[in-house]
Design a protein around this motif. Structure first.
Motif, short mmCIF file in Angstrom:
data_model
loop_
_atom_site.label_atom_id
_atom_site.label_comp_id
_atom_site.label_asym_id
_atom_site.label_seq_id
_atom_site.Cartn_x
_atom_site.Cartn_y
_atom_site.Cartn_z
N VAL A 189 48.54 42.25 -40.23
CA VAL A 189 47.38 42.76 -39.51
C VAL A 189 47.89 43.64 -38.36
O VAL A 189 48.68 43.19 -37.52
N LEU A 190 47.45 44.89 -38.36
CA LEU A 190 47.73 45.81 -37.24
C LEU A 190 46.63 45.60 -36.21
O LEU A 190 45.46 45.91 -36.47
N MET A 191 46.97 45.05 -35.05
CA MET A 191 45.97 44.55 -34.11
C MET A 191 45.96 45.30 -32.79
O MET A 191 46.99 45.38 -32.09
N ASP A 192 44.80 45.84 -32.45
CA ASP A 192 44.58 46.37 -31.10
C ASP A 192 44.38 45.17 -30.16
O ASP A 192 44.22 44.04 -30.62
N ILE A 193 44.35 45.40 -28.87
CA ILE A 193 44.20 44.28 -27.93
C ILE A 193 42.85 44.29 -27.23
O ILE A 193 42.09 43.33 -27.31
N LYS A 194 42.51 45.37 -26.56
CA LYS A 194 41.23 45.42 -25.85
C LYS A 194 40.12 45.78 -26.81
O LYS A 194 39.99 46.93 -27.23
N MET A 195 39.32 44.77 -27.19
CA MET A 195 38.21 44.96 -28.13
C MET A 195 37.04 44.09 -27.71
O MET A 195 37.24 43.05 -27.09
N PRO A 196 35.82 44.48 -28.05
CA PRO A 196 34.64 43.66 -27.70
C PRO A 196 34.55 42.42 -28.58
O PRO A 196 35.19 42.32 -29.62
N LEU A 225 49.37 46.90 -31.82
CA LEU A 225 49.43 48.36 -31.66
C LEU A 225 48.41 48.71 -30.58
O LEU A 225 47.21 48.69 -30.83
N SER A 226 48.89 48.99 -29.39
CA SER A 226 47.99 49.09 -28.24
C SER A 226 48.45 50.14 -27.25
O SER A 226 49.60 50.60 -27.30
N MET A 227 47.57 50.50 -26.33
CA MET A 227 47.93 51.35 -25.20
C MET A 227 48.37 50.51 -24.01
O MET A 227 48.86 51.04 -23.02
N GLU A 228 48.19 49.20 -24.09
CA GLU A 228 48.51 48.31 -22.98
C GLU A 228 50.02 48.04 -22.95
O GLU A 228 50.59 47.56 -23.92
N CYS A 229 50.65 48.33 -21.82
CA CYS A 229 52.09 48.11 -21.73
C CYS A 229 52.47 47.28 -20.51
O CYS A 229 53.64 47.27 -20.11
N ASP A 230 51.49 46.58 -19.92
CA ASP A 230 51.82 45.76 -18.76
C ASP A 230 52.42 44.43 -19.20
O ASP A 230 52.18 43.93 -20.30
N GLU A 231 53.22 43.85 -18.34
CA GLU A 231 53.99 42.66 -18.64
C GLU A 231 53.12 41.49 -19.09
O GLU A 231 53.41 40.82 -20.07
N VAL A 232 52.02 41.24 -18.36
CA VAL A 232 51.18 40.09 -18.66
C VAL A 232 50.58 40.18 -20.07
O VAL A 232 50.60 39.22 -20.84
N THR A 233 50.07 41.37 -20.43
CA THR A 233 49.45 41.55 -21.73
C THR A 233 50.46 41.35 -22.86
O THR A 233 50.18 40.68 -23.86
#
Length: 214
Positions: free
Chosen positions: A55-62, A85-93
């Motif tokens: 599964v190719l998974m985005d992170i921020k979704m409704p 597969l996301s635009m989020e690159c912060d440590e916590v995420t």
């Protein structure tokens, strides 16, 4: 040749359709479904009989985000591999996604060849964040992983395991019955030993060397 089945979960329609076309053009892969969010993924598994390998998974979704959906897959279908597969690159995420069960983490601005290689690595080897972790993720997190096993002291290993959790450094100090300053010294010593610059670097090393199993 038997195709490797993929499901794409991403709420950005234009991106998900473009990704569908890209992955479908890789001869090894077959996109069986494009879904908008985690809830649709859960519904898919309750009604369909054709399950994906990856599964190719985005992170921020409704409705149900990628972290929640990945955790759900880990609990219910642990053999299915998730590649974030996301635009989020912060440590916590990134930490949360790895702990939820993701077998790799890519940023959306990667080259198509890297995506292709990552999908093959996840399918064949079960992961894509050890020696072959993408330069994009490494650079964004400021990580330079060592290529050889380092001898660590018992307390350093204990700290490293706790660093892979969601505990803050202050909470780690309390668990280890040490002062925050001593924990800071452990962290800096491991940064130096492992050639890492961030906590993500410590986590990736721990996963690579099987010090922790997320």
């Amino acid at each position: 040749m038997k195709k490797i089945d993929i499901i794409i979960v991403d709420d950005h329609l234009l991106f998900s359709q473009a990704l569908n076309g890209l992955v479908s053009n890789y001869e090894e892969f077959n996109v069986i479904k494009v879904l908008n969010h985690g809830k649709e993924l859960v519904d898919y598994f309750s009604t369909e009989k054709t399950f994906p390998h990856i599964v190719l998974m985005d992170i921020k979704m409704p409705q149900m985000n990628g972290i929640e959906a990945t955790q759900w897959l880990k609990n219910n279908y642990p053999t299915i591999k998730v590649l974030a597969l996301s635009m989020e690159c912060d440590e916590v995420t990134i930490l949360q996604m790895l702990r939820a069960g993701a077998k790799g983490y890519l940023l959306k601005d990667i080259h198509p060849k890297i995506l292709h290689h990552a999908l093959l690595e996840v399918y064949n080897n079960g992961f894509y964040y050890t020696e072959n972790v993408t330069n994009t993720l490494l650079n964004s997190a400021g990580i330079t992983l060592t290529k050889s096993r380092i001898n660590l002291k018992d307390r350093e290993v204990e700290f490293l395991k706790l660093a892979c959790s969601e505990r803050t450094y202050k909470e780690i100090a309390e668990v280890m019955c040490l002062s925050p300053k001593t924990i800071e010294n452990y962290r800096e010593a491991l940064f130096d030993k492992l050639n890492a610059k961030t906590r993500i670097g410590l986590v990736l090393y721990a996963i690579k060397e099987k010090i922790v199993l997320l």
